[in-house]
Design an enzyme around this catalytic site. Sequence first.
Site, PDB file in Angstrom:
ATOM      1  N   THR A  56      37.303  44.512  40.868  1.00  0.00           N
ATOM      2  CA  THR A  56      35.873  44.193  40.913  1.00  0.00           C
ATOM      3  C   THR A  56      35.135  45.167  41.818  1.00  0.00           C
ATOM      4  O   THR A  56      34.084  45.711  41.443  1.00  0.00           O
ATOM      5  CB  THR A  56      35.653  42.749  41.390  1.00  0.00           C
ATOM      6  OG1 THR A  56      36.151  41.844  40.400  1.00  0.00           O
ATOM      7  CG2 THR A  56      34.179  42.466  41.617  1.00  0.00           C
ATOM      8  N   ASN A  81      40.652  41.736  28.432  1.00  0.00           N
ATOM      9  CA  ASN A  81      41.383  40.734  29.198  1.00  0.00           C
ATOM     10  C   ASN A  81      41.568  39.411  28.451  1.00  0.00           C
ATOM     11  O   ASN A  81      42.437  38.614  28.821  1.00  0.00           O
ATOM     12  CB  ASN A  81      40.694  40.472  30.537  1.00  0.00           C
ATOM     13  CG  ASN A  81      39.206  40.191  30.389  1.00  0.00           C
ATOM     14  OD1 ASN A  81      38.476  41.006  29.818  1.00  0.00           O
ATOM     15  ND2 ASN A  81      38.747  39.065  30.891  1.00  0.00           N
ATOM     16  N   GLN A 118      43.783  45.486  33.162  1.00  0.00           N
ATOM     17  CA  GLN A 118      44.748  44.833  32.281  1.00  0.00           C
ATOM     18  C   GLN A 118      45.708  45.823  31.616  1.00  0.00           C
ATOM     19  O   GLN A 118      46.600  45.402  30.880  1.00  0.00           O
ATOM     20  CB  GLN A 118      44.006  44.036  31.199  1.00  0.00           C
ATOM     21  CG  GLN A 118      43.201  42.867  31.719  1.00  0.00           C
ATOM     22  CD  GLN A 118      44.062  41.692  32.146  1.00  0.00           C
ATOM     23  OE1 GLN A 118      45.255  41.623  31.862  1.00  0.00           O
ATOM     24  NE2 GLN A 118      43.448  40.754  32.853  1.00  0.00           N
ATOM     25  N   HIS A 155      47.054  42.729  41.707  1.00  0.00           N
ATOM     26  CA  HIS A 155      47.545  41.390  41.381  1.00  0.00           C
ATOM     27  C   HIS A 155      47.741  41.166  39.883  1.00  0.00           C
ATOM     28  O   HIS A 155      48.234  40.110  39.473  1.00  0.00           O
ATOM     29  CB  HIS A 155      46.633  40.317  41.987  1.00  0.00           C
ATOM     30  CG  HIS A 155      45.388  40.027  41.205  1.00  0.00           C
ATOM     31  ND1 HIS A 155      45.272  38.951  40.364  1.00  0.00           N
ATOM     32  CD2 HIS A 155      44.198  40.661  41.165  1.00  0.00           C
ATOM     33  CE1 HIS A 155      44.056  38.926  39.829  1.00  0.00           C
ATOM     34  NE2 HIS A 155      43.387  39.961  40.297  1.00  0.00           N
ATOM     35  N   THR A 184      38.963  49.306  57.674  1.00  0.00           N
ATOM     36  CA  THR A 184      40.351  49.475  58.093  1.00  0.00           C
ATOM     37  C   THR A 184      41.288  49.184  56.919  1.00  0.00           C
ATOM     38  O   THR A 184      41.174  48.149  56.260  1.00  0.00           O
ATOM     39  CB  THR A 184      40.683  48.518  59.247  1.00  0.00           C
ATOM     40  OG1 THR A 184      39.810  48.800  60.345  1.00  0.00           O
ATOM     41  CG2 THR A 184      42.135  48.677  59.689  1.00  0.00           C
ATOM     42  N   CYS A 186      37.439  34.812  35.156  1.00  0.00           N
ATOM     43  CA  CYS A 186      36.114  34.992  35.762  1.00  0.00           C
ATOM     44  C   CYS A 186      35.096  34.021  35.198  1.00  0.00           C
ATOM     45  O   CYS A 186      34.039  33.810  35.795  1.00  0.00           O
ATOM     46  CB  CYS A 186      35.627  36.429  35.543  1.00  0.00           C
ATOM     47  SG  CYS A 186      35.370  36.862  33.805  1.00  0.00           S
TER      48      CYS A 186
END
Length: 386
Positions: A77, A154, A182, A204, A242, A326
Site C-alpha cells: 500500500t 487479487n 500477488q 506478507h 528507521t 481490503c
Amino acid sequence: MNDLPLYFDYAATTPVDERVIQVMVECLGASGNFGNPASGSHRYGQQARLAVEQARAQVAALVGADAEQIVWTSGATESNNLALKGVAHGRQGGHIVTSQIEHKAVLDTVLQLEQAGVVVTRLAPDAHGRISPQTVRNALRDDTFLVSVMLVNNELGTVNDVAAIGKAVRQHGAVMHVDAAQGAGKLIIDLQQWPVDLMSFSAHKVYGPKGIGALYVGERARPLLQAQIHGGGHEGGLRSGTLATHQIVGMGAAFALAGVLHSEELLRIGQLRGRLLEQLAEVPGLVINGGRGPHIEHTLSLTFNGESPNLERLSEHLAFSSTSACNSSSSQPSHVLLALGLTPQAARQTLRLSLGRYTQAQDIDQAVRAIKASLQSQPFWAVAGG
C-alpha cells in the site's frame, strides 16, 4: 483439538514460514542483531546494515532487479502510494491510466490525485478479467505521464501482460507502475527485461512478516520520484524512517525461499487446484471467473449461479473470502466482479478460494465437502461421511 476452519485465504495473507521466523528472531533481543542500520559508527549498526543490504539483494534477485533499485516501505500500500503520488507530486494536471479492477491501494490513491486535478482513465477489463495492451495503448493521450496496471488480480488470479503494456507505455514516453503484490513468488518476474519503471511488493503475501514491503524504482522513474515521507533522508532520500531490521531480513528470507521453492510449489498447487475443480465440476451453474487465459494457480473466484452457498455456515469450516481483504468490512459487492459484468447478486454468490504452501490434498477434499454441504443445506457431517 484445533477447531479452526481450514485456511483458504492465502491471497489475503500468508503465515510466516518457520525458516523466516528464525532469521527474524536473530535480529531481536540484546544478544541479537538489534542495532540501528543507520548507526554506521559502531559494529552494531554496521552489522544491521549488512543484514539489510543482504535482504535487499535477496528481494532484487527474485524479481530480476539490481539491489540498489529496491526501496524499503511498510508494504505494498505504501509502495503504491509512493509510486503514484511520488511521480505525480508537483505536476499541474496531466493524465493517468489505470484499471477498474486494481487494488484499493491504487484506486483510492488515483482518486486522491484526481481530486487534486489529475485526469484519470479507469479501463474496463475484458470478459476474462484482463487489461489488454491494446486497450491501454488506445487510452494514452499527449498528457499521459503515468500508467498503473497490476500484474495479478487479487480476486481473480488473472495475469496481465505487463511487459507488453509497459512496452506501449515506454514508447509513449510515460512511466509504467505495476502492483505485483500477488505476483511475487508465484510468477517469474524479470525487471531486467520488462519495460516497467516502478513495481510494488509486500512480504506478507510471500510467507514473510506484515508491515514490510518494497518498491522497485527503475532508472527512468528515479529522477521523477519524490518522497512522500520525510525526516532523515533514508533509502536514498525516497523513504525516511528507521529501518526495521527484523522485518526487512524476514522479507529477504521469504523472497529467497520463494525463489528456491517456486517450481515445486507451482506444480503442487496446480495439482491441488485441479483436484478442487474436478470435485466441484458436478455443481450446477458453477462459473470460474477469469478461468480462461493466463492466471496463477493459487487463486480461484467461483460464482454459484445455481443454488447459493450459505456463506455464514460455510465460514464455520472454511476461511475464505467473498471479496478482497481490503473490502471485507464493506457490505458492497466486489468492485472487481462488478467490473467483470456480474450482477450484485451474482457477486454476492461468489467465493474467493486461495491455496498456498501449507494446503494439503485432504484440505481440498474437506473444502469440497463443506461447499457442497452449504449448497445442499445438509449437516456438514452428513456430507463428510460421519
